[in-house]
Design a protein around this motif. Structure first.
Motif, mmCIF file in Angstrom:
data_model
loop_
_atom_site.group_PDB
_atom_site.id
_atom_site.type_symbol
_atom_site.label_atom_id
_atom_site.label_comp_id
_atom_site.label_asym_id
_atom_site.label_seq_id
_atom_site.Cartn_x
_atom_site.Cartn_y
_atom_site.Cartn_z
ATOM 1 N N PHE A 245 7.119 -25.962 33.018
ATOM 2 C CA PHE A 245 6.646 -24.673 33.510
ATOM 3 C C PHE A 245 5.129 -24.617 33.360
ATOM 4 N N PRO A 246 4.403 -24.353 34.434
ATOM 5 C CA PRO A 246 2.951 -24.208 34.301
ATOM 6 C C PRO A 246 2.605 -22.881 33.654
ATOM 7 N N GLU A 247 1.332 -22.704 33.349
ATOM 8 C CA GLU A 247 0.889 -21.431 32.797
ATOM 9 C C GLU A 247 1.123 -20.328 33.825
ATOM 10 N N PRO A 248 1.720 -19.208 33.427
ATOM 11 C CA PRO A 248 2.006 -18.142 34.399
ATOM 12 C C PRO A 248 0.749 -17.681 35.117
ATOM 13 N N MET A 249 0.898 -17.379 36.399
ATOM 14 C CA MET A 249 -0.221 -16.921 37.212
ATOM 15 C C MET A 249 0.054 -15.476 37.641
ATOM 16 N N PRO A 250 -0.686 -14.534 37.104
ATOM 17 C CA PRO A 250 -0.412 -13.129 37.394
ATOM 18 C C PRO A 250 -1.017 -12.688 38.718
ATOM 19 N N VAL A 251 -0.598 -11.525 39.157
ATOM 20 C CA VAL A 251 -1.303 -10.803 40.218
ATOM 21 C C VAL A 251 -2.382 -9.978 39.526
ATOM 22 N N VAL A 252 -3.620 -10.125 39.985
ATOM 23 C CA VAL A 252 -4.751 -9.505 39.306
ATOM 24 C C VAL A 252 -5.383 -8.456 40.210
ATOM 25 N N GLY A 253 -5.646 -7.301 39.640
ATOM 26 C CA GLY A 253 -6.377 -6.241 40.327
ATOM 27 C C GLY A 253 -7.620 -5.879 39.548
ATOM 28 N N SER A 255 -11.011 -3.198 39.329
ATOM 29 C CA SER A 255 -11.624 -1.952 39.760
ATOM 30 C C SER A 255 -12.803 -1.652 38.852
ATOM 31 N N ARG A 256 -13.462 -0.522 39.129
ATOM 32 C CA ARG A 256 -14.618 -0.154 38.328
ATOM 33 C C ARG A 256 -14.626 1.347 38.109
ATOM 34 N N SER A 257 -15.014 1.738 36.899
ATOM 35 C CA SER A 257 -15.091 3.150 36.556
ATOM 36 C C SER A 257 -16.340 3.373 35.720
ATOM 37 N N ALA A 258 -16.473 4.578 35.183
ATOM 38 C CA ALA A 258 -17.642 4.895 34.372
ATOM 39 C C ALA A 258 -17.672 4.071 33.090
ATOM 40 N N ARG A 259 -16.522 3.625 32.609
ATOM 41 C CA ARG A 259 -16.464 2.832 31.372
ATOM 42 C C ARG A 259 -16.828 1.377 31.600
ATOM 43 N N GLY A 260 -16.835 0.929 32.830
ATOM 44 C CA GLY A 260 -17.115 -0.458 33.140
ATOM 45 C C GLY A 260 -16.067 -1.012 34.088
ATOM 46 N N TYR A 261 -15.878 -2.315 34.050
ATOM 47 C CA TYR A 261 -14.899 -2.958 34.918
ATOM 48 C C TYR A 261 -13.516 -2.918 34.266
ATOM 49 N N CYS A 262 -12.505 -2.839 35.112
ATOM 50 C CA CYS A 262 -11.116 -2.822 34.652
ATOM 51 C C CYS A 262 -10.365 -3.957 35.333
ATOM 52 N N MET A 263 -9.621 -4.712 34.555
ATOM 53 C CA MET A 263 -8.830 -5.821 35.084
ATOM 54 C C MET A 263 -7.372 -5.635 34.672
ATOM 55 N N ILE A 264 -6.500 -5.586 35.671
ATOM 56 C CA ILE A 264 -5.067 -5.450 35.427
ATOM 57 C C ILE A 264 -4.386 -6.758 35.830
ATOM 58 N N SER A 265 -3.641 -7.332 34.910
ATOM 59 C CA SER A 265 -2.896 -8.567 35.162
ATOM 60 C C SER A 265 -1.411 -8.251 35.096
ATOM 61 N N ILE A 266 -0.698 -8.499 36.197
ATOM 62 C CA ILE A 266 0.726 -8.189 36.275
ATOM 63 C C ILE A 266 1.515 -9.491 36.374
ATOM 64 N N PHE A 267 2.426 -9.687 35.434
ATOM 65 C CA PHE A 267 3.251 -10.887 35.393
ATOM 66 C C PHE A 267 4.644 -10.533 35.904
ATOM 67 N N GLU A 268 4.974 -11.035 37.096
ATOM 68 C CA GLU A 268 6.260 -10.707 37.706
ATOM 69 C C GLU A 268 7.416 -11.255 36.889
ATOM 70 N N THR A 269 7.284 -12.473 36.376
ATOM 71 C CA THR A 269 8.371 -13.074 35.617
ATOM 72 C C THR A 269 8.682 -12.280 34.358
ATOM 73 N N MET A 270 7.645 -11.867 33.645
ATOM 74 C CA MET A 270 7.826 -11.150 32.382
ATOM 75 C C MET A 270 8.062 -9.660 32.592
ATOM 76 N N LYS A 271 7.883 -9.189 33.833
ATOM 77 C CA LYS A 271 7.976 -7.743 34.125
ATOM 78 C C LYS A 271 7.067 -6.970 33.172
ATOM 79 N N ALA A 272 5.831 -7.437 33.076
ATOM 80 C CA ALA A 272 4.875 -6.839 32.152
ATOM 81 C C ALA A 272 3.492 -6.867 32.774
ATOM 82 N N TYR A 273 2.615 -6.016 32.235
ATOM 83 C CA TYR A 273 1.229 -6.015 32.688
ATOM 84 C C TYR A 273 0.315 -5.731 31.507
#
Length: 1121
Positions: A245-253, A255-273
């Motif tokens: 099994f290779p290292e899981p590859m998430p779907v990445v989103g 965005s940017r807000s007043a606090r800075g940059y935001c990165m969301i990583s969603i792992f379909e296999t693990m059903k987690a983000y």
């Protein structure tokens, strides 16, 4: 239809919704890295022009348009966006065969099939229509459909297979049929690897196995998917081999807000983000560099940067992120970042709306900020050419894989203070245990979840899961290890986002281990697990038929099935004995030993049968002899399709009936075993969180045990970690914390070998560091940065003792390179990084800046450096700023807490040499001339430089301002530009002569050798394709690299793709055969070195026993001068 009438022509456009669809805002689903495609139509129907008088032409286009219109009516806007997405992918195709297939596509359905072509019908009930239905469920996945012994793809998917999987189209390149391609069943895994490696997801459709009623098609179903980072697992439960099994590859989103940059990583296999908010641009790019993503989505908020413009990346902040994203495929999206991204993930993977994802983030207010990209690369947390790798010294070479990834992620994302203390305490206990420790079985959490969720975990995987559970229980039972187990609970919580009570965790591990132990066969001595044995049947037959299910589950669960198999095996043996033995005995008794007929009972492996094999045996001739009854019963053996196997193979009705009965019994046993394994997967799914937690705990345990062992070997120490609250044990200056490193050594040196120069750093404020070139300033900054980072992560540090506060950020800035992609000079890149550091530095930060403002004019660079130092001093951070700008000491700085430090030097036999020791004070000596001389700069240049220095800088700068003569400067500059060119040409000619002479001596037969050159912006001619070549690369640093290859163009591209080698030129010889090329390569390495040339790969001359001794006379040596 939309009709456009002109003076002499009528132009027809098929009616595709509205033309506005093609010019929608890029906030839709299109990548801005690719230009919007033209009208999404087949070229045979688009923009055709006909004279008004040509009625047949007008009639024809009307008919064609109706056909297109009929198909397009069923396409929704979402389907059209999917087709546009595929067309953009097809625009990257380059193979001629693929381009010919693309010409036959029609974008009126998701498959891209043209119904007017052969085999293009999409009628309900045929295979194409069925595949279209599957495609509509997963429109952005390549569809592979099982058809007999092949997996087939149609239309767009066939083009992708030909281009990226290296497959040939079915039926060649016939222009009258739809594009079709596929792969044999045995090559499915390789095909999936090729597609996922290129970023594609694949949907696999399987056939329902078993007999099919007459005049009916086989049933088909979606058996699974293969995504980048998530392989296809269907059927794994029934095989014995493991699946990497290779290292899981998430779907990445992003965005940017007043606090800075935001990165969301969603792992379909693990059903987690995971959600990382408040990131800096540099930290965000670091995360993107260290983890490949399946899909990248960029939020519309990124378009508005600090300058207020929508032209993202053009001004200031955002350029680094834009440079990272512009080379990837991405899509824009709007709306609420998390909810919209989750919807897109469900759409990409075809998940039900009810599927939920859990947040694995552990809230923490005092967690340090992630490392900047420059910091991570300059200390080797991210592998960088020329930088010592920090990971390689933290762990022994035998520890790799998941533990190494955990340590890397921990360094890039330092843990909260309390977790760092837990990790340190764990490592301390591990370094003192006296008992044996478990092997620490490491299992990928993503692999475990996917196999159990899809009920495809096989016997091997269950044994591995049980090992994980048993090792946890072993630690719980052992007095020395149970405390370590308890300490590991919190780091595992942070890594997985799962909070589990210790006693509950242990109890659940007991239950899961017992559940596996009750089902899985772990006792090799169980007699019922042995395959059947009968004297009359070859043992290999029973082994092949039963090894797939024997020994998988305990016999108590399949007693009835085993009994049926054994009874049917005995019946088969009896049938073989009664029908075949009399014939074999008769043949042996009545024929000569040499040249006559022969007969035996043989195993036909390909047909999974046991038959009579008679060589030179004809039943009709033997029918009137003894044993006539048995011989009359013989009949030709047939394969599964009813075809005769061969002239030598025979069977009887009784044997065939016994074979069928045995196969049915064996298949029933196999089916029962698979059913039990799948039931066990279902049972363990209820404890999936415990299994994920246990697997991650052992990964962390293995990593920390390995680090503790390696740290002891290197004689590293555990630092004292403190918070920034002033306590009695810490001396502070104006309330600012203190860091003290005693006996600090560079992390890339082995202290145990005694080769490192150690320093003591007692830091209570900002240091302004000076020192000579090569004096150790950069090494000191890199060593301090690594020690501080290791300390706040809970690891051991390369020092005799260490006192480290828990910094909220560690920022290291060293040399900068220009960024042509962003249009930025090296000084612009440096200022961008300085801006980020100054804006984020707090009184709890560690800031290390090496040779500030080196890339601009001295006077203004000095003032900028002074202002930066004042800003850092005001923030109250700890750190070091090193510089060669000695004018900074004359500036009226307002900084109050600056401490002057220098790298020491000493006079040895009249020469000034660095000591690499940190001292108090200021060092104004740069040792620039000595450094240049040591690196081989010609003596004439150094002498002239010394004269210029004495004539200008030895005078009082306040009394005389030096103004260079413009004409003289221009002339000198022209000479400086021309001389290297002349020198390079002379070197190239001399080198070519030397190569010809050296290689000519090696040739057995006199052959006219020609040494050809390839300029810096040139490639070799096509005549070199497929030929063996010996080449010499002239690197920009004047060193030579010698090699041999059968693909000269590919090798040149590979060399020039490396940093600093883009402008390399080459010399090459075409020789006969790879063997001769290898000999000449080694000969050139050794002989050119003897002639005084500087080689970059001198060690390669020892790889073969060629050219190691001088084969040239003195007269043969070519002068370099």
């Amino acid at each position: 239809m939309h009709w456009v009438a002109t003076r002499n022509a009528v132009v027809s456009f098929p009616k595709w919704r509205s033309f506005a669809f093609l010019f929608r805002s890029p906030f839709g689903t299109f990548s801005s890295s690719l230009k919007p495609s033209p009208l999404l139509l087949n070229t045979r129907y688009s923009e055709r022009t006909y004279c008004l008088g040509d009625r047949k032409a007008v009639k024809g286009i009307t008919t064609a348009s109706k056909r297109v219109n009929k198909s397009s009516d069923v396409l929704s806007d979402k389907d059209l966006s999917h087709l546009l997405w595929w067309k953009e992918r097809l625009q990257t195709c380059k193979k001629p065969s693929t381009l010919q297939l693309i010409e036959r596509l029609m974008y009126t359905n998701l498959l891209g099939l043209d119904p007017s072509l052969r085999n293009g019908s999409l009628k309900d009930g045929n295979l194409n229509g069925e595949m279209l239905q599957f495609k509509s469920r997963f429109p952005r996945e390549v569809l592979l459909c099982r058809v007999g012994d092949f997996y087939e793809a149609l239309g767009i998917d066939a083009c992708i297979l030909v281009e990226f999987a290296g497959l040939n189209p079915f039926g060649g390149l016939r222009t009258d049929s739809v594009p079709k391609a596929g792969c044999p069943v045995v090559n499915l895994r390789q095909t999936l690897d090729d597609l996922t490696r290129n970023g594609f997801s694949v949907c696999i459709v399987e056939e329902v196995q078993g007999p099919t009623p007459a005049r009916s098609r086989k049933g088909r179903f979606i058996s699974g998917h293969a995504h980048p980072g998530s392989p296809y697992v269907y059927g794994l439960v029934g095989v014995d081999h493991d699946l990497d099994f290779p290292e899981p590859m998430p779907v990445v989103g992003i965005s940017r807000s007043a606090r800075g940059y935001c990165m969301i990583s969603i792992f379909e296999t693990m059903k987690a983000y995971s959600l990382d908010d408040g990131l800096t641009e540099e930290a965000l790019v670091t995360k993107l560099r260290t983890r490949r993503c399946h899909h990248l989505f960029l939020h519309a908020s990124l378009r508005h940067n600090a300058s207020g413009t929508c032209r993202w990346g053009e001004f200031g902040e955002g350029g680094l992120l834009w440079g990272e994203c512009s080379g990837r495929n991405f899509e824009w999206f709007e709306g609420d970042t998390l909810s919209e991204l989750l919807l897109k993930v469900k759409d990409v993977y075809g998940l039900d709306d009810k599927v939920s994802f859990r947040n694995v983030n552990v809230p923490s207010e005092n967690r340090p900020r992630p490392l900047h990209l420059g910091t991570a690369t300059q200390i080797g947390a991210l592998p960088t050419e020329g930088i010592p790798c920090l990971l390689k010294v933290l762990l022994p070479s035998t520890c790799s894989g998941l533990p190494s990834l955990y340590v890397r992620d921990l360094l890039l994302n330092p843990p909260p203070y309390d977790i760092a203390l837990k990790i340190q305490e764990t490592c301390k206990l591990m370094s003192t245990v006296t008992c044996s420790i478990p092997e620490f079985t490491c299992v990928s959490s993503a692999k475990l979840v996917k196999l159990l969720e899809q009920r495809e975990a096989n016997y091997i995987e269950f044994c591995r899961i049980k090992n994980v559970l048993d090792e946890v229980l072993h630690m719980h039972r052992h007095a020395e290890l149970v405390e370590i187990l308890k300490l590991l609970m919190e780091p595992t919580w942070v890594a997985t986002g799962l909070k589990i009570d210790f006693e509950t965790f242990v109890n659940e591990c007991h239950w899961a281990s017992d559940s596996i132990g009750e089902m899985i066969s772990l006792d090799d001595d169980e007699s019922h697990q042995n395959v059947s044995k009968c004297a009359n049947v070859p043992h290999e037959f029973f082994h092949d038929m039963e090894s797939s299910w024997r020994g998988r589950v305990k016999g108590i669960h399949i007693e009835e099935e085993i009994n049926q198999v054994e009874k049917s095996a005995e019946a088969l043996s009896l049938a073989v004995a009664e029908d075949f033995h009399p014939i074999i005995s008769r043949i042996r008794a009545t024929t000569a030993s040499i040249g006559g007929p022969k007969g035996e009972i043989a195993y036909a492996r390909e047909h999974e049968s046991v038959w009579f094999k008679g060589k030179r045996f004809i039943p009709s001739i033997w029918a009137g002899t003894a044993g006539e009854d048995q011989i009359k019963q013989l009949k030709p053996a047939l394969d599964s399709k009813g075809k005769k196997v061969g002239e030598e193979w025979f069977t009887t009705q009784k044997v065939e009936v016994a074979l069928v009965r045995y196969h049915e019994a064996s298949e029933n046993a196999n089916a029962r075993v698979l059913e039990l394994l799948r039931e066990l997967s279902t049972k363990l799914q209820t404890k999936i969180n415990v299994l994920v937690f246990a697997s991650m705990l052992l990964v962390i345990a293995k990593a920390l045990f390995a680090h503790a062992c390696e740290g002891r070997r290197r004689k590293w120490v555990f630092p004292t970690l403190v918070t920034f609250k002033t306590d009695e044990g810490a001396k502070a200056l104006d309330g600012v914390a203190r860091m003290k490193l005693t006996g600090l050594s560079p992390y890339w040196f082995d202290v145990a070998s005694g080769t490192a120069v150690q320093n003591t750093v007692d830091m209570q404020s900002l240091f302004l560091l000076t020192g000579p070139n090569g004096g150790g300033k950069s090494s000191l900054l890199r060593s301090i940065c690594a020690a501080a980072l290791l300390g706040i992560c809970g690891f051991m540090v390369p020092a005799e003792s260490a006192y480290i506060p828990h910094f909220d950020a560690i920022m290291l800035h060293m040399k900068s390179y220009d960024s042509p992609v962003d249009g930025k000079s090296s000084f612009q890149v440096e200022m961008s990084e300085i801006r980020s550091i100054v804006s984020q530095a707090t009184s709890r930060s560690l800031v290390l800046i090496d040779e500030i403002c080196r890339g601009t004019e001295t006077a203004k660079g000095t003032c900028i450096a002074g202002s930066v130092i004042e800003s850092l001093d005001t923030s109250g951070c700890l750190g070091i700023v090193s510089t060669h700008l000695h004018g900074i000491f004359s500036l009226p700085l307002t900084a109050k807490n600056i401490t002057y430090k220098a790298m020491g030097a000493e006079n040895v036999e009249g020469q000034t040499k660095p000591t690499w020791k940190l001292t108090d004070g200021v060092c104004r000596e740069s040792l620039a001339f000595e450094t240049a001389k040591r690196e081989g700069v010609p003596e004439t240049i150094i002498q002239r430089a010394e004269a210029l220095y004495l004539s200008v800088y030895a005078k009082d700068a306040s009394s005389e301002v030096f103004k260079p003569n413009k004409t003289e400067t221009s002339s000198n500059r022209d000479q400086q530009i021309r001389r290297p060119v002349t020198s390079e040409r002379t070197l190239e000619k001399d080198l070519a002569k030397a190569i010809i002479k050296i290689c000519g001596k090696k040739m057995i037969e006199p052959i006219a050798l020609e040494c050809l050159s390839i300029g810096a912006r040139e490639l070799p001619p096509p005549s070199t394709v497929g030929s063996s070549c010996v080449y010499v690369m002239l690197r920009p640093d004047k060193k030579l690299y010698i090699g041999q290859t059968d693909n000269l163009e590919g090798r040149i591209r590979a060399h020039r793709g490396k940093e600093g080698l883009q402008g390399s030129s080459f010399l090459y010889l075409v020789v006969q055969g790879k063997s001769m090329a290898c000999q000449l390569e080694t000969l050139l390495i050794n002989q050119l070195h003897e002639q005084g040339y500087s080689l970059a790969n001198l060690a390669d001359g020892k790889h073969r026993n060629f050219g190691t001794s001088s084969s040239l006379t003195t007269s043969d040596i070519v002068s370099i001068s």
